[in-house]
Design an enzyme around this catalytic site. Structure first.
Site, PDB file in Angstrom:
ATOM      1  N   HIS A  30      21.248  -6.127  20.097  1.00 54.50           N
ATOM      2  CA  HIS A  30      20.058  -5.428  20.583  1.00 54.50           C
ATOM      3  C   HIS A  30      19.267  -6.295  21.552  1.00 54.50           C
ATOM      4  O   HIS A  30      18.392  -7.057  21.134  1.00 54.50           O
ATOM      5  CB  HIS A  30      19.178  -5.031  19.400  1.00 54.50           C
ATOM      6  CG  HIS A  30      19.863  -4.158  18.403  1.00 54.50           C
ATOM      7  ND1 HIS A  30      20.769  -4.643  17.495  1.00 54.50           N
ATOM      8  CD2 HIS A  30      19.784  -2.817  18.180  1.00 54.50           C
ATOM      9  CE1 HIS A  30      21.222  -3.637  16.741  1.00 54.50           C
ATOM     10  NE2 HIS A  30      20.644  -2.523  17.129  1.00 54.50           N
ATOM     11  N   HIS A  70      16.436  -5.937  14.042  1.00 53.78           N
ATOM     12  CA  HIS A  70      17.523  -5.774  15.019  1.00 53.78           C
ATOM     13  C   HIS A  70      17.309  -6.659  16.237  1.00 53.78           C
ATOM     14  O   HIS A  70      18.254  -7.003  16.924  1.00 53.78           O
ATOM     15  CB  HIS A  70      17.651  -4.305  15.436  1.00 53.78           C
ATOM     16  CG  HIS A  70      16.374  -3.704  15.931  1.00 53.78           C
ATOM     17  ND1 HIS A  70      15.457  -3.102  15.097  1.00 53.78           N
ATOM     18  CD2 HIS A  70      15.842  -3.624  17.164  1.00 53.78           C
ATOM     19  CE1 HIS A  70      14.428  -2.682  15.803  1.00 53.78           C
ATOM     20  NE2 HIS A  70      14.630  -2.984  17.068  1.00 53.78           N
ATOM     21  N   GLY A 119      15.823  -5.818   8.840  1.00 52.88           N
ATOM     22  CA  GLY A 119      16.770  -4.894   9.474  1.00 52.88           C
ATOM     23  C   GLY A 119      16.446  -3.489   9.008  1.00 52.88           C
ATOM     24  O   GLY A 119      16.119  -2.627   9.825  1.00 52.88           O
ATOM     25  N   ASP A 156       8.168   0.436  16.559  1.00 56.08           N
ATOM     26  CA  ASP A 156       7.805   1.819  16.240  1.00 56.08           C
ATOM     27  C   ASP A 156       8.455   2.257  14.936  1.00 56.08           C
ATOM     28  O   ASP A 156       7.840   2.938  14.116  1.00 56.08           O
ATOM     29  CB  ASP A 156       8.278   2.753  17.357  1.00 56.08           C
ATOM     30  CG  ASP A 156       7.538   2.508  18.658  1.00 56.08           C
ATOM     31  OD1 ASP A 156       6.302   2.579  18.661  1.00 56.08           O
ATOM     32  OD2 ASP A 156       8.201   2.227  19.660  1.00 56.08           O
ATOM     33  N   ASN A 186       6.485   0.006  22.649  1.00 56.11           N
ATOM     34  CA  ASN A 186       7.288   0.222  23.864  1.00 56.11           C
ATOM     35  C   ASN A 186       7.613   1.688  24.126  1.00 56.11           C
ATOM     36  O   ASN A 186       8.270   2.018  25.120  1.00 56.11           O
ATOM     37  CB  ASN A 186       8.572  -0.637  23.832  1.00 56.11           C
ATOM     38  CG  ASN A 186       9.490  -0.255  22.675  1.00 56.11           C
ATOM     39  OD1 ASN A 186       9.450   0.859  22.169  1.00 56.11           O
ATOM     40  ND2 ASN A 186      10.320  -1.188  22.250  1.00 56.11           N
ATOM     41  N   HIS A 260      18.149  -0.585  24.127  1.00 55.17           N
ATOM     42  CA  HIS A 260      17.873  -0.917  22.721  1.00 55.17           C
ATOM     43  C   HIS A 260      19.004  -1.659  22.013  1.00 55.17           C
ATOM     44  O   HIS A 260      18.820  -2.779  21.558  1.00 55.17           O
ATOM     45  CB  HIS A 260      17.520   0.344  21.941  1.00 55.17           C
ATOM     46  CG  HIS A 260      17.510   0.152  20.459  1.00 55.17           C
ATOM     47  ND1 HIS A 260      16.450  -0.425  19.806  1.00 55.17           N
ATOM     48  CD2 HIS A 260      18.447   0.416  19.508  1.00 55.17           C
ATOM     49  CE1 HIS A 260      16.726  -0.499  18.520  1.00 55.17           C
ATOM     50  NE2 HIS A 260      17.922   0.002  18.302  1.00 55.17           N
ATOM     51  N   SER A 382       0.290   2.402 -19.021  1.00 50.63           N
ATOM     52  CA  SER A 382       1.598   2.872 -19.477  1.00 50.63           C
ATOM     53  C   SER A 382       2.654   1.776 -19.403  1.00 50.63           C
ATOM     54  O   SER A 382       3.546   1.716 -20.237  1.00 50.63           O
ATOM     55  CB  SER A 382       2.066   4.053 -18.616  1.00 50.63           C
ATOM     56  OG  SER A 382       1.176   5.145 -18.752  1.00 50.63           O
ATOM     57  N   GLU A 409       4.877   2.293  -4.919  1.00 51.15           N
ATOM     58  CA  GLU A 409       5.970   1.548  -5.541  1.00 51.15           C
ATOM     59  C   GLU A 409       6.776   0.759  -4.513  1.00 51.15           C
ATOM     60  O   GLU A 409       7.219  -0.359  -4.758  1.00 51.15           O
ATOM     61  CB  GLU A 409       6.909   2.491  -6.298  1.00 51.15           C
ATOM     62  CG  GLU A 409       6.260   3.265  -7.438  1.00 51.15           C
ATOM     63  CD  GLU A 409       5.586   4.551  -6.981  1.00 51.15           C
ATOM     64  OE1 GLU A 409       5.652   4.878  -5.785  1.00 51.15           O
ATOM     65  OE2 GLU A 409       4.965   5.222  -7.829  1.00 51.15           O
ATOM     66  N   HIS A 459       9.342   3.649 -19.709  1.00 54.15           N
ATOM     67  CA  HIS A 459       9.678   5.070 -19.784  1.00 54.15           C
ATOM     68  C   HIS A 459      11.117   5.241 -19.307  1.00 54.15           C
ATOM     69  O   HIS A 459      11.405   5.932 -18.343  1.00 54.15           O
ATOM     70  CB  HIS A 459       8.682   5.898 -18.979  1.00 54.15           C
ATOM     71  CG  HIS A 459       7.276   5.831 -19.524  1.00 54.15           C
ATOM     72  ND1 HIS A 459       6.588   4.648 -19.659  1.00 54.15           N
ATOM     73  CD2 HIS A 459       6.444   6.800 -19.986  1.00 54.15           C
ATOM     74  CE1 HIS A 459       5.395   4.890 -20.179  1.00 54.15           C
ATOM     75  NE2 HIS A 459       5.278   6.178 -20.400  1.00 54.15           N
ATOM     76  N   ASP A 467       7.394  14.882 -20.260  1.00 53.75           N
ATOM     77  CA  ASP A 467       7.266  14.844 -18.800  1.00 53.75           C
ATOM     78  C   ASP A 467       8.499  15.408 -18.097  1.00 53.75           C
ATOM     79  O   ASP A 467       8.442  15.737 -16.909  1.00 53.75           O
ATOM     80  CB  ASP A 467       6.956  13.420 -18.316  1.00 53.75           C
ATOM     81  CG  ASP A 467       5.454  13.121 -18.379  1.00 53.75           C
ATOM     82  OD1 ASP A 467       4.667  14.081 -18.495  1.00 53.75           O
ATOM     83  OD2 ASP A 467       5.085  11.942 -18.308  1.00 53.75           O
ATOM     84  N   HIS A 471      10.955  12.910 -14.655  1.00 53.48           N
ATOM     85  CA  HIS A 471      10.451  11.610 -15.092  1.00 53.48           C
ATOM     86  C   HIS A 471      11.405  10.905 -16.055  1.00 53.48           C
ATOM     87  O   HIS A 471      11.082   9.827 -16.536  1.00 53.48           O
ATOM     88  CB  HIS A 471       9.074  11.771 -15.755  1.00 53.48           C
ATOM     89  CG  HIS A 471       7.972  11.989 -14.771  1.00 53.48           C
ATOM     90  ND1 HIS A 471       7.996  13.024 -13.863  1.00 53.48           N
ATOM     91  CD2 HIS A 471       6.832  11.289 -14.513  1.00 53.48           C
ATOM     92  CE1 HIS A 471       6.899  12.964 -13.106  1.00 53.48           C
ATOM     93  NE2 HIS A 471       6.191  11.925 -13.483  1.00 53.48           N
ATOM     94  N   ARG A 517       9.198   4.040 -23.794  1.00 55.91           N
ATOM     95  CA  ARG A 517       7.882   4.604 -24.106  1.00 55.91           C
ATOM     96  C   ARG A 517       7.711   4.717 -25.620  1.00 55.91           C
ATOM     97  O   ARG A 517       6.621   4.509 -26.145  1.00 55.91           O
ATOM     98  CB  ARG A 517       7.788   5.997 -23.473  1.00 55.91           C
ATOM     99  CG  ARG A 517       6.542   6.764 -23.879  1.00 55.91           C
ATOM    100  CD  ARG A 517       6.508   8.140 -23.243  1.00 55.91           C
ATOM    101  NE  ARG A 517       5.273   8.826 -23.586  1.00 55.91           N
ATOM    102  CZ  ARG A 517       5.208   9.972 -24.261  1.00 55.91           C
ATOM    103  NH1 ARG A 517       6.304  10.599 -24.639  1.00 55.91           N
ATOM    104  NH2 ARG A 517       4.049  10.510 -24.545  1.00 55.91           N
TER     105      ARG A 517
END
Lengths: 663, 663
Positions: A30, A70, A119, A156, A186, A260, A382, A409, A459, A467, A471, A517
């Protein structure tokens, strides 16, 4: 360092030349990003970045993360120019070849000076947030010793990935003002103009997340420098939108997606050399340019020298503790205390959920290892990852050791990687096991990099109950075990949890704790100094006589196996139970140990409230399995276990069927 | 419908009462959201939403997505109140019980009227973007027949998840102005006040993504109604920040995280009843309130009646095509044309990458199935998912059939789920296989919901070469096969690709195509009308005599197995080759078929440039495997294959070793 514009241009053009030459030589790679951001990188590395070219591991160096991995030739070129012993010109010529220090994307385990493996887009930005957070935390613990900036070069693509929002959200919230993101603005993506797929106002977006946001001409060195200066004065993290031209200098391909990800081609490279006034041969670096870069490197090193003096002035205990943390060594008393903990928790026979076991153990571990920074993605109560003595980190107080990550997460996992990469910290997460899917790209990179991060994922099965299937993890244990170099721990009780933590703390790889749980009885009550879990599986209860049935189970299902054993023994069928707290570790043991633990019983039954995948290596493809074959269901957990036939009587029935019912 | 404020309050309070009563009865669940958003929901459902209470499948209904799926009692209450035959009061009383129509989180396959399965945060918002996009596309194809709004109720958690940024980014870019997001701006997360972990200005953030953003008091019905009216007039998608109080009405718990995810308790429920002036028994609905809701439902149904007339006025062919698409039926000529395609591509023996095979096949499939909307997450030229005749969709022209998703794999997958849920569209994606990790939570939900979506994932192994281990999937085939109800296809050539597509188009579940970057020879050149891939694995080349060795391979490694076979046969060792284009399908076949294909050869060797996990069910745990055991490496792909010993000679060597070298 002040340089003339002409000199600056030559210092930047050498990056452009090396990038297009190396990509051409590899016939792969690249060139567009290094050519487009050469000015930004030249300003950053020669005027701002604080590092030691002769020691890329200096703990107080500024961190630079090439999130747009890259564009790896950018960082390889810069490291070479600054005088890295590893990145010789021959290594640059071996770009993208097997076992080179210049792989296709930056790999920190292959290339000294590369801070992280990037990457997969967005990950580097998440890592950098973790590094910047680690800096704030350690600056509080070791004032004057840790005090640096974290710079990111992002594309981007990095900003379009969802993880970027999580990362900038938490960074803005915690006011990580020593984090500076240089956005390579760019306007080009692989498919063509960015306008094909995006119209986000990034300045406004970052401001909405509590960031300082600036805009500069990415080919104007003084403007870039002024923006970085301004960023360094900000009380917020800063994003600098650097307007650049991808493939800058290439007459036919600059500003186009064609620049690119493919070699420019010999003719276009020649035309680019002409356009840039770069009269040198491929990989040839004129001495004035080389000198200018080396001088920058040497000037930067002064900061290291001053730091060495400050560090030497610390008291011996602080120095030792600092060094211990950065060497990822455990304190001498760690092993002994973990054994004591085992004795203590083994004596308390009250049934508890292993998520609660996790808390009990973490309390001791965090006391022994002050480098632990725990957290949760908004499931603190929890996950049980905040122990009584832990204190949350806030934007105006970094003396705590618990991060409220919010419902983020993915960024949590990526930032944990960054904290581990930074050094001095052992990050611990909290979320539900089913949401390991949200963290997966970052867990994979932790595994690839060999990072000591600990994910607490509670859990962990249909035991979630009401749930429901969204879940209830069923395939997640297998899917995590599938990632090379990850240890998945599923302890059966508090004693095993302590043993597993004892192992996890010693690893140079990620660990995932799958915790329940629901409450479980203790299965290990006898004192036992040896760490039985350390080999991944062990005989928990032997048979009365030569075993005809071997039961293998993990976590919450060990209880079921033990009950089934009782019933089978009552029927006169000698049965043994093997606990499998960590299948990954077990498969790393000697063939002898594995054979001994697997045993020679005629009938082998695996029991885990999850899919069978992976278990055949223990029970054989002709073995029996009591577990899941599809998704779960919403209902009280005991009923859900019944519904899917994961019960001690199901185990007994399978064993009896194999024995022909006439045993 | 105009109602007095008093009547409105009663209509909203019945939702609050049902939510707290059902959660109390289940002793599990989330009362906070339904109580907080009861006013918003009452206004939306009784004044705006266009649907047919007696036919929740009416194609032109407004879609409502409860992205914050934990607040499931909101939608169950509303469906009951509007007169759903399925959501009886008894079902509400069975909230969170096994096999009820009221599972813990909304599951569209359990509950008519629930548009999508939510719970994992952010997914519903992504689904809704897909629904809104499907609406625009189909409005172009079937003007006057498809013309509806898509409403989302989203929580703070939905907006913190990274996927939300991807989703709002593409929605803003495509100006999906019939998408209206109602944000439950309650300032509370599970851990406590939202300010513990977040300080994003959501209004500014949505504006930065090209959205219209409004702010209202979420307990003021007229303000809510005015905002929705304004949103419907906008030429952009609209986000309405509805300031609400979680657990509204509860004297002790309103506005606190304690209201979020636990029963309020009998005493607090009594106090809440008093505070709300709600004098009725649990699950008791006064007739005036019931009537008011029913009337709203009946009024909404008028839109259906008018639509029926418009639909009946269409020409028969358009009606038939519309019905075919929504029934997910294939046109009569589909099978025949796929066989012809196979003949045609089988006759052209030029080696091609299977990603190119994918394009060739997709060209025919998309011509036969105009409901296909393809796309790529900014890897169009690499994924080969845009065929010559495809046209991009833009914000001012929805007549195309290709989406430039941008670097947004997760939202792409979630939006594809939404498009499939909407009906009338068969969505096809494009990204690299390694980035299946980024899509995983959405692929899992597609599997759980049984949605026909097709993911084209190219660059499927270490064959990626120079891009290195960050871009080389090794565990992804196993990890995707681990998800229940997903078909992972890894065809060996264009003929198999056609066969696999023929299968995928007929499924009510997701398919993932793992396709190579590198060229492969055709392995199937003989004409064969039967779809040999449809059973997942089949004998590709028989042995010369009774087989002593069986080789099992998928995708790019079939070539290696065929070469190894030649060499073994040359050495006088009868060897057969089984192609395994879809392991998941193979495991669904009869025991007889599986036994026949696995065969009785003494030596079984699996060959796949990926980890072994899953293969034991074919080769046995004592079988041999030629594949990966860890991460890949950056280098030219043939060298990488050599490095990891995935070669025809490695296969031969393993076979010879088993034969004792003296065969």
């Amino acid at each position: 360092m002040t340089v003339t514009r002409e000199k600056h241009d030559r210092m930047a053009n050498v990056i452009r030349a090396l990038a297009m030459d190396a990509v051409e030589a590899a016939n792969s790679g690249h060139p567009g990003l290094p050519m487009g951001t050469a000015d930004v990188a030249t300003v950053l590395f020669t005027r701002f970045l604080k590092f030691d070219p002769t020691d890329p591991t200096w703990p107080n160096r500024d961190r630079f993360v090439l999130s747009a991995g890259h564009g790896s030739m950018l960082i390889y070129s810069v490291l070479h120019l600054l005088g890295s012993d590893d990145l010789t010109i021959d290594e640059l010529k071996r770009f993208r070849q097997l076992n080179s220090k210049t792989p296709g994307h930056p790999e920190n385990f292959m290339t000294p000076g590369v801070e992280t493996t990037t990457g997969p887009l967005g990950q580097g930005l998440g890592n950098a947030v973790g590094m910047a957070l680690a800096e704030r935390i350690l600056a509080d613990r070791f004032p004057g010793i840790i005090d640096h900036h974290t710079y990111v070069l992002a594309s981007d693509g990095d900003l379009m990935e969802g993880i970027s929002q999580e990362a900038i959200g938490i960074a803005g919230h915690l006011k990580l003002n020593k984090l500076i993101v240089l956005w390579d603005d760019n306007g080009i993506s692989i498919d063509g103009p960015l306008s094909l797929s995006d119209s986000v106002d990034q300045i406004m977006r970052f401001q909405s997340a509590g960031w300082n946001a600036l805009r500069v001409d990415g080919h104007d060195p003084e403007a870039i420098a002024a923006a970085i200066e301004e960023a360094k004065r900000s009380d917020k993290p800063t994003m600098i939108a650097c307007k650049t031209v991808i493939g800058f200098g290439s007459p036919a391909k600059a500003g186009k997606s064609a620049a690119h990800g493919s070699p420019l081609g010999a003719a276009e490279i020649a035309a680019t050399r002409q356009a840039l006034g770069w009269e040198f041969e491929p990989f040839d670096i004129p001495s004035d340019v080389r000198d200018a870069w080396r001088i920058a490197g040497l000037q930067s090193k002064k900061a290291r020298t001053a730091w060495d003096e400050r560090f030497a002035a610390l008291d011996a205990e602080t120095r030792a503790e600092f060094n211990r943390r950065f060497a990822r060594e455990l304190p001498a008393r760690f092993t002994e205390n973990m054994v004591k903990l085992k004795e203590k928790v083994g004596a308390d026979a009250k049934p508890v959920a292993t998520r609660k076991s996790g808390e009990t153990v973490l309390e001791t571990v965090a006391e022994l290892l002050p480098e632990i920074v725990s957290g949760s993605a908004d499931l603190t109560g929890s996950n049980n990852t905040r122990t009584k003595t832990m204190k949350p980190i806030t934007s105006d107080d970094f003396s705590g050791n618990f991060v409220h990550w919010g419902i983020r997460e993915h960024a949590m996992a990526a930032a944990m990687n960054g904290m581990a990469l930074h050094g001095g910290i052992l990050p611990v997460s909290g979320t539900f096991l089913v949401f390991s899917d949200y963290c997966r790209p970052s867990i994979r990179l932790a595994a690839l990099m060999g990072l000591r991060v600990v994910h607490v994922m509670t859990h962990d099965s249909i035991g979630v109950g009401e749930d429901g299937p969204t879940h209830q993890p069923v395939e997640h244990l297998a899917a995590l075990r599938a990632i090379p170099n990850v240890l998945v721990f599923r302890p059966a009780d508090t004693v095993e949890t302590a043993e597993c933590w004892d192992v996890a703390a010693r690893q140079s790889r990620p660990s995932v704790f799958a915790l329940t749980r629901q409450n479980l009885p203790l299965v290990r009550t006898e004192g036992e100094e040896r760490n039985l879990s350390a080999r991944g599986a062990y005989e928990l209860r032997s048979a009365d006589g030569e075993a005809r049935v071997s039961l293998f189970a993990s976590g919450s299902e060990v209880e079921l196996a033990l009950e089934a054993q009782k019933e089978l023994e009552r029927r006169g069928i000698p049965t043994r139970v093997v606990s499998v707290p960590c299948m990954d570790l077990f498969f790393e043991q000697s063939a002898e140990y594995r054979a001994e633990v697997i045993g020679r019983a005629q009938i082998k039954i695996g029991v885990e409230a999850a899919i069978r995948m992976g278990w055949d290596s223990i029970i054989g493809h002709d073995g029996d399995f009591v577990g899941m074959t599809g998704f779960g269901a919403s209902g009280p957990y005991k009923e859900v276990y019944e519904l899917f036939g994961i019960t001690n009587s199901a185990i007994v029935t399978k064993a009896m069927a194999r024995l022909g019912g006439n045993a």
